[in-house]
Design a protein around this motif. Structure first.
Motif, PDB file in Angstrom:
ATOM      1  N   GLU A   1      32.374  34.890  41.131  1.00 48.66           N
ATOM      2  CA  GLU A   1      32.766  34.103  41.813  1.00 48.66           C
ATOM      3  C   GLU A   1      33.895  34.915  42.486  1.00 48.66           C
ATOM      4  OE1 GLU A   1      32.526  31.864  45.762  1.00 48.66           O
ATOM      5  OE2 GLU A   1      30.786  32.557  43.704  1.00 48.66           O
ATOM      6  N   LEU A   2      34.916  35.177  41.864  1.00 49.77           N
ATOM      7  CA  LEU A   2      36.206  35.591  41.720  1.00 49.77           C
ATOM      8  C   LEU A   2      36.198  36.673  42.755  1.00 49.77           C
ATOM      9  CD1 LEU A   2      39.410  35.993  41.605  1.00 49.77           C
ATOM     10  CD2 LEU A   2      39.158  36.455  39.410  1.00 49.77           C
ATOM     11  N   TRP A   3      35.553  38.244  42.309  1.00 58.88           N
ATOM     12  CA  TRP A   3      35.559  39.337  42.963  1.00 58.88           C
ATOM     13  C   TRP A   3      35.056  39.150  44.629  1.00 58.88           C
ATOM     14  CZ3 TRP A   3      38.544  40.690  39.439  1.00 58.88           C
ATOM     15  CH2 TRP A   3      38.495  40.511  38.430  1.00 58.88           C
ATOM     16  N   LYS A   4      34.086  38.183  44.295  1.00 63.50           N
ATOM     17  CA  LYS A   4      33.692  37.837  45.640  1.00 63.50           C
ATOM     18  C   LYS A   4      34.415  37.348  46.589  1.00 63.50           C
ATOM     19  CE  LYS A   4      29.340  36.585  45.444  1.00 63.50           C
ATOM     20  NZ  LYS A   4      28.062  35.916  45.471  1.00 63.50           N
ATOM     21  N   GLN A   5      35.403  36.300  46.072  1.00 62.39           N
ATOM     22  CA  GLN A   5      36.102  35.839  47.286  1.00 62.39           C
ATOM     23  C   GLN A   5      37.741  36.553  47.289  1.00 62.39           C
ATOM     24  OE1 GLN A   5      35.438  32.931  48.916  1.00 62.39           O
ATOM     25  NE2 GLN A   5      33.218  33.476  48.348  1.00 62.39           N
ATOM     26  N   LEU A   6      37.551  37.704  46.316  1.00 61.27           N
ATOM     27  CA  LEU A   6      39.120  38.731  46.961  1.00 61.27           C
ATOM     28  C   LEU A   6      38.789  38.853  47.784  1.00 61.27           C
ATOM     29  CD1 LEU A   6      41.231  39.352  44.906  1.00 61.27           C
ATOM     30  CD2 LEU A   6      39.848  41.156  45.014  1.00 61.27           C
ATOM     31  N   PRO A   7      38.280  39.402  48.570  1.00 60.74           N
ATOM     32  CA  PRO A   7      38.397  40.020  50.141  1.00 60.74           C
ATOM     33  C   PRO A   7      39.100  39.357  51.205  1.00 60.74           C
ATOM     34  CG  PRO A   7      36.100  41.572  49.239  1.00 60.74           C
ATOM     35  CD  PRO A   7      37.168  40.283  47.871  1.00 60.74           C
ATOM     36  N   LEU A   8      37.341  38.166  50.948  1.00 57.50           N
ATOM     37  CA  LEU A   8      37.950  37.190  51.964  1.00 57.50           C
ATOM     38  C   LEU A   8      39.338  36.175  51.922  1.00 57.50           C
ATOM     39  CD1 LEU A   8      34.507  35.194  51.577  1.00 57.50           C
ATOM     40  CD2 LEU A   8      35.165  36.818  53.102  1.00 57.50           C
ATOM     41  N   TRP A   9      39.642  36.135  51.026  1.00 68.66           N
ATOM     42  CA  TRP A   9      41.051  35.531  50.558  1.00 68.66           C
ATOM     43  C   TRP A   9      42.593  36.690  51.359  1.00 68.66           C
ATOM     44  CZ3 TRP A   9      43.626  31.420  49.388  1.00 68.66           C
ATOM     45  CH2 TRP A   9      42.760  30.005  48.838  1.00 68.66           C
ATOM     46  N   ARG A  10      42.186  38.128  51.561  1.00 66.36           N
ATOM     47  CA  ARG A  10      43.102  38.895  51.904  1.00 66.36           C
ATOM     48  C   ARG A  10      42.599  39.525  52.918  1.00 66.36           C
ATOM     49  NH1 ARG A  10      43.881  42.571  46.307  1.00 66.36           N
ATOM     50  NH2 ARG A  10      45.089  41.492  45.119  1.00 66.36           N
TER      51      ARG A  10
ATOM     52  N   VAL B   1      38.849  46.542  41.591  1.00 70.71           N
ATOM     53  CA  VAL B   1      39.236  47.644  41.907  1.00 70.71           C
ATOM     54  C   VAL B   1      39.945  47.464  42.969  1.00 70.71           C
ATOM     55  CG1 VAL B   1      39.068  50.005  43.153  1.00 70.71           C
ATOM     56  CG2 VAL B   1      37.106  50.109  41.391  1.00 70.71           C
ATOM     57  N   MET B   2      39.896  46.144  43.671  1.00 68.81           N
ATOM     58  CA  MET B   2      41.060  46.110  45.121  1.00 68.81           C
ATOM     59  C   MET B   2      42.046  45.156  43.808  1.00 68.81           C
ATOM     60  SD  MET B   2      38.346  44.498  47.541  1.00 68.81           S
ATOM     61  CE  MET B   2      40.323  44.033  48.912  1.00 68.81           C
ATOM     62  N   LEU B   3      41.527  44.263  42.672  1.00 66.97           N
ATOM     63  CA  LEU B   3      42.842  44.020  41.989  1.00 66.97           C
ATOM     64  C   LEU B   3      43.484  43.959  41.439  1.00 66.97           C
ATOM     65  CD1 LEU B   3      43.893  41.262  41.650  1.00 66.97           C
ATOM     66  CD2 LEU B   3      42.107  41.130  39.239  1.00 66.97           C
ATOM     67  N   LEU B   4      43.054  45.663  41.207  1.00 69.86           N
ATOM     68  CA  LEU B   4      43.903  46.786  40.300  1.00 69.86           C
ATOM     69  C   LEU B   4      45.013  47.640  41.151  1.00 69.86           C
ATOM     70  CD1 LEU B   4      41.455  47.679  37.412  1.00 69.86           C
ATOM     71  CD2 LEU B   4      43.110  46.966  37.453  1.00 69.86           C
ATOM     72  N   THR B   5      44.084  47.990  42.211  1.00 70.23           N
ATOM     73  CA  THR B   5      44.840  49.006  42.906  1.00 70.23           C
ATOM     74  C   THR B   5      46.045  48.007  44.270  1.00 70.23           C
ATOM     75  OG1 THR B   5      43.037  48.914  44.412  1.00 70.23           O
ATOM     76  CG2 THR B   5      43.053  50.529  42.441  1.00 70.23           C
ATOM     77  N   GLY B   6      45.460  47.237  44.773  1.00 68.47           N
ATOM     78  CA  GLY B   6      46.345  46.500  45.458  1.00 68.47           C
ATOM     79  C   GLY B   6      46.095  46.620  46.652  1.00 68.47           C
ATOM     80  N   LYS B   7      44.742  47.796  47.021  1.00 66.42           N
ATOM     81  CA  LYS B   7      44.191  48.632  48.396  1.00 66.42           C
ATOM     82  C   LYS B   7      42.766  47.716  49.167  1.00 66.42           C
ATOM     83  CE  LYS B   7      44.703  53.093  46.667  1.00 66.42           C
ATOM     84  NZ  LYS B   7      44.372  54.090  46.278  1.00 66.42           N
ATOM     85  N   THR B   8      42.941  47.710  50.541  1.00 68.01           N
ATOM     86  CA  THR B   8      42.368  47.330  51.076  1.00 68.01           C
ATOM     87  C   THR B   8      40.900  47.925  50.992  1.00 68.01           C
ATOM     88  OG1 THR B   8      42.143  48.932  52.968  1.00 68.01           O
ATOM     89  CG2 THR B   8      43.756  46.810  53.289  1.00 68.01           C
ATOM     90  N   ILE B   9      39.441  47.276  51.204  1.00 69.45           N
ATOM     91  CA  ILE B   9      38.272  47.995  50.931  1.00 69.45           C
ATOM     92  C   ILE B   9      38.410  49.477  51.726  1.00 69.45           C
ATOM     93  CG2 ILE B   9      35.810  48.361  52.153  1.00 69.45           C
ATOM     94  CD1 ILE B   9      35.926  45.165  51.805  1.00 69.45           C
ATOM     95  N   ALA B  10      38.939  49.630  52.834  1.00 69.65           N
ATOM     96  CA  ALA B  10      38.861  50.366  53.548  1.00 69.65           C
ATOM     97  C   ALA B  10      39.814  52.198  52.676  1.00 69.65           C
ATOM     98  CB  ALA B  10      39.668  50.273  55.229  1.00 69.65           C
TER      99      ALA B  10
END
Length: 768
Positions: free
Chosen positions: A117-126, A155-164
């Motif tokens: 659930e954390l990984w799924k919500q991470l892009p939405l929170w950002r 990967v987003m959590l480790l790098t701090g990058k956006t999906i794109a």
């Protein structure tokens, strides 16, 4: 951008972070109770981090015990012995801080946390613009999409990058770091999704990134430990000169033979050697070492291709001697006598004859039973499909009976997942994956039919595309032509697709389109990999592509030769067709090619026509198949071909075709109509079986001829009764032969009826 926002929040006050959490929840319209739990949990975590050293929240996190913890372990470290409600609140607080990039954990936290659930919500929170990327792409199974979503969040959590911004290097680096800890499930699914984004730096396919491609000549030589640097340089120059005349697969084999098998072994028996002129004692020691090879279990066995290796080494020395005459300033220093003498090659011709004899004997055992294997493969595919349908109709945990066997369906039975059953009346309780069994049985049947009807090489079959099928219309009938791409000898060719094979192609295209979720006629584009040449092919609508989800709605990928051999071997083991020694006959893909040539020769087709059908450069290659037939047949065919080539009128065969000749060619197809169907004899060829159509393999029966064939069987039965009453042994043998041939024709009609040849083979439209 997430990285900029995270850097500002890491030095913000607790009140600013809480206001950011409330702002996000107001925009998303979250439940006030959940918002309260998140805010209180975040405040509690921040107060805990304030007790540790650091100029920002990230430094305080790194100096606290949370740096080496996981999400499930964090509440116990913040408040030892906390209650269940407080544990849930603290978990939400940590998740919110991670989502807002206030703190960024390490690899241990990411790999040890199973909170999907954390990984799924991470892009939405950002507030990522591509947060619904994996939800909108309905490719792959539900399980593979969940794995891809979790991998993206990590990967987003480790790098701090956006999906794109996530690149292919980020994915490969994460996979390399976690290979021994937690496999990167879903990486291929995520890779394909990111590659579809116009602004994403991810390109190509994940599988292509794992393949090194063609190595340079220096890299090929350095795969083996050559100690002498002068000899290493010689090999590099030698292979560079030979490379233009060789394909990559042959070049790799040549490098292995000369560098590893020959020179590295020489350096082991005589350390420090720096010349190609070998002493007799060195040659003798090398021969003793090279004659045997060690199996994985430690057993030493003699090499079967030893004469071929000797010939390669001798050719190497002969090349150096010839080049020394052409360029003495460059090659004369290396010219010397070859260590391979005539004594070493004394058994070369005998070895070649033995290999040819073994091939002929193998073909004699397998050619007569190819049809039996094809029928068994078709039966297995139908049985697997029926069992899969019966299991799909049963609920999870329910028992059902199919074909006299008792089964119980196991698993959750969710859409997109494999169907598994437990056979209750089996000797050993074992869960069977019916989805995998049905897919393997279906493709084994399709591969066997394609190999035995076309005589193509396995690499040619796997490179067939939908665009290689061309319909030819004449007199209201459609003849499908198959274009076989050049492979080994760079010779392309066209073969006629029999009706039963066209029906198989129709089933294949329908299945692949359904598996890929397509609605049009065209198959999905997939990128195949040429393992022999170590290179990626262009994205094409391959005929032989299977689903990554094993028979469910998934991403399709082209087949490889390993899978082909696996399913064909499994079919042979299940069919249990035995040879003269009582052992089960196993087929390789090339066995069907030899059987195709054998059947064509037995049917009276001239060898030079067979050579064209099989893509042979020389007729001598095709003549190797003739050794399994009587000498009079070989002599007759050779005489026939030689006579035709000596006729004066054959000189005119290569001129432009006149309109009258083309009309005559088209009328030839009309003249092939016979009482039981169609005659497939070649153009301008006479009947070599004296019009005994019921016994001829070139006669293709038609369904309308079934009553006629049955009447022939009735008449043969009456003649057999009369012949046996008069004890006409020769007549009985002749009638039994004809009776068996008629039964074969009826069996061929039964196979055509089972395959539903009324199904049309869809052709993709060509866009202009």
């Amino acid at each position: 951008m997430a990285t900029v926002e995270g850097s500002s929040l890491r030095r913000a006050s607790v009140e600013a972070i809480v206001e950011r959490i409330l702002e996000h929840n107001r925009r998303e319209g979250k439940d006030p109770n959940n918002v309260r739990h998140r805010v209180r949990g975040a405040e509690h975590v921040l107060r805990y981090l304030s007790t540790h050293d650091g100029a920002c929240w990230q430094e305080r996190w790194d100096s606290s015990p949370l740096a080496m913890a996981t999400l499930n372990r964090c509440p116990q470290l913040i408040v030892p012995g906390c209650s269940t409600p407080l544990r849930a609140r603290l978990t939400r607080g940590v998740s919110v801080l991670l989502s807002l990039d206030v703190v960024r954990p390490g690899l241990h936290f990411v790999t040890g946390t199973r909170a999907c659930e954390l990984w799924k919500q991470l892009p939405l929170w950002r507030q990522d613009a591509d947060a619904g990327l994996l939800q909108t792409r309905r490719q792959g199974t539900l399980q593979s999409r969940q794995h891809a979503c979790a991998l993206l969040g990590r990967v987003m959590l480790l790098t701090g990058k956006t999906i794109a911004q996530v690149s292919s290097e980020d994915l490969l680096h994460y996979r390399a770091l976690t290979r021994d800890v937690a496999p990167a499930y879903g990486i291929e699914q995520l890779w394909n999704a990111l590659a579809a984004l116009p602004t994403s730096p991810v390109t190509g396919t994940f599988r292509a990134s794992q393949r090194p491609g063609q190595r340079s000549i220096e890299e090929l030589v350095d795969l083996y430990p050559v100690r002498n640097r002068r000899v290493r340089k010689l090999f590099i120059v030698y292979f560079t000169r030979r490379a233009p005349d060789l394909d990559y697969s042959s070049l790799r084999t040549l490098v292995f033979t000369l560098v590893s098998w020959f020179w590295c072994a020489v350096e082991e028996v005589e350390p420090g050697i720096d010349t190609l002129a070998l002493a007799p004692a060195t040659v003798e020691a090398w021969v003793q070492k090279a004659t045997f090879r060690t199996l994985p279990g430690g057993e030493r066995v003699e090499r079967r291709n030893l004469p071929h290796g000797y010939m390669t080494v001798r050719s190497f020395y002969q090349d150096l001697q010839r080049w020394a005459h052409e360029e003495p300033e460059r090659w004369a220093v290396w010219a010397c006598r070859s260590p391979i003498t005539d004594q070493h090659l004394a058994g070369y011709r005998k070895w070649r004859r033995r290999l040819t004899s073994e091939m002929h004997q193998r073909t004699r055992h397998r050619a007569p039973v190819v049809t039996r294997l094809a029928d068994a493969a078709e039966s297995f595919a139908a049985e697997a499909s029926a069992l899969l349908e019966a299991a799909a109709a049963a609920d999870s945990g329910a028992e059902f009976v199919h074909d006299g066997a008792h089964f119980r369906r196991v698993g959750a039975g969710k859409a997109g997942q494999r169907i598994r059953v437990l056979q209750l009346d089996a000797p050993t309780a074992q869960v069977r994956d019916l989805t995998t069994e049905e897919e393997d049985a279906f493709w084994a049947f399709c591969l066997i039919e394609t190999l035995r009807h076309t005589g193509a090489r396995i690499e040619e079959v796997l490179e067939l595309t939908q665009m290689d099928l061309t319909p030819y219309e004449r007199d209201g009938q459609t003849v499908v032509l198959l274009h076989i791409n050049p492979s080994k000898t760079d010779q392309e060719r066209i073969v006629v697709v029999p009706p039963e094979l066209a029906a198989v192609f129709a089933q294949m295209t329908t299945r692949v389109r359904h598996a890929a979720g397509g609605t049009g006629q065209a198959l999905p584009l997939v990128t195949a990999y040429d393992y022999g040449e170590a290179r990626e092919l262009a994205a094409l609508p391959m005929l032989f592509q299977r689903t990554a989800g094993r028979g469910v709605m998934g991403v399709t990928r082209p087949m490889n030769s390993k899978y082909v051999r696996q399913v064909i071997t499994a079919t042979c083991d299940r069919a249990r067709i035995t040879g003269p020694d009582g052992q089960v006959l196993r087929f390789t893909p090339h066995d069907f090619r030899r059987s195709f040539a054998t059947d064509a020769l037995a049917s009276g087709l001239p060898p030079h026509i067979i050579a064209k059908l099989m893509g042979h450069e020389s007729l001598l290659t095709t003549q190797q198949y003739m050794a399994i037939f009587p000498e009079d047949v070989i002599r007759a065919h050779r005489s026939f071909v030689a006579k035709r080539r000596s006729l004066p009128e054959r000189r005119e065969e290569y001129r432009s075709t006149t309109e009258a000749e083309w009309k005559e060619f088209e009328e030839h197809f009309g003249k092939r109509q016979i009482a039981i169907g169609n005659c497939l004899r070649a153009y301008r060829s006479s009947c070599s079986h004296e019009y005994a159509c019921e016994q001829c393999k070139l006669a293709r029966p038609d369904e309308a001829a079934r009553p006629r064939l049955q009447r022939v069987l009735t008449g043969l039965a009456e003649q057999l009764t009369e012949a046996r009453s008069h004890e006409w042994a020769g007549e009985v043998e002749r009638l039994l032969y004809i009776q068996a041939a008629v039964h074969d024709k009826l069996a061929e009609l039964d196979r055509a009826r089972r395959r539903n040849q009324s199904v049309t083979l869809p052709m993709p439209s060509v866009r202009t």
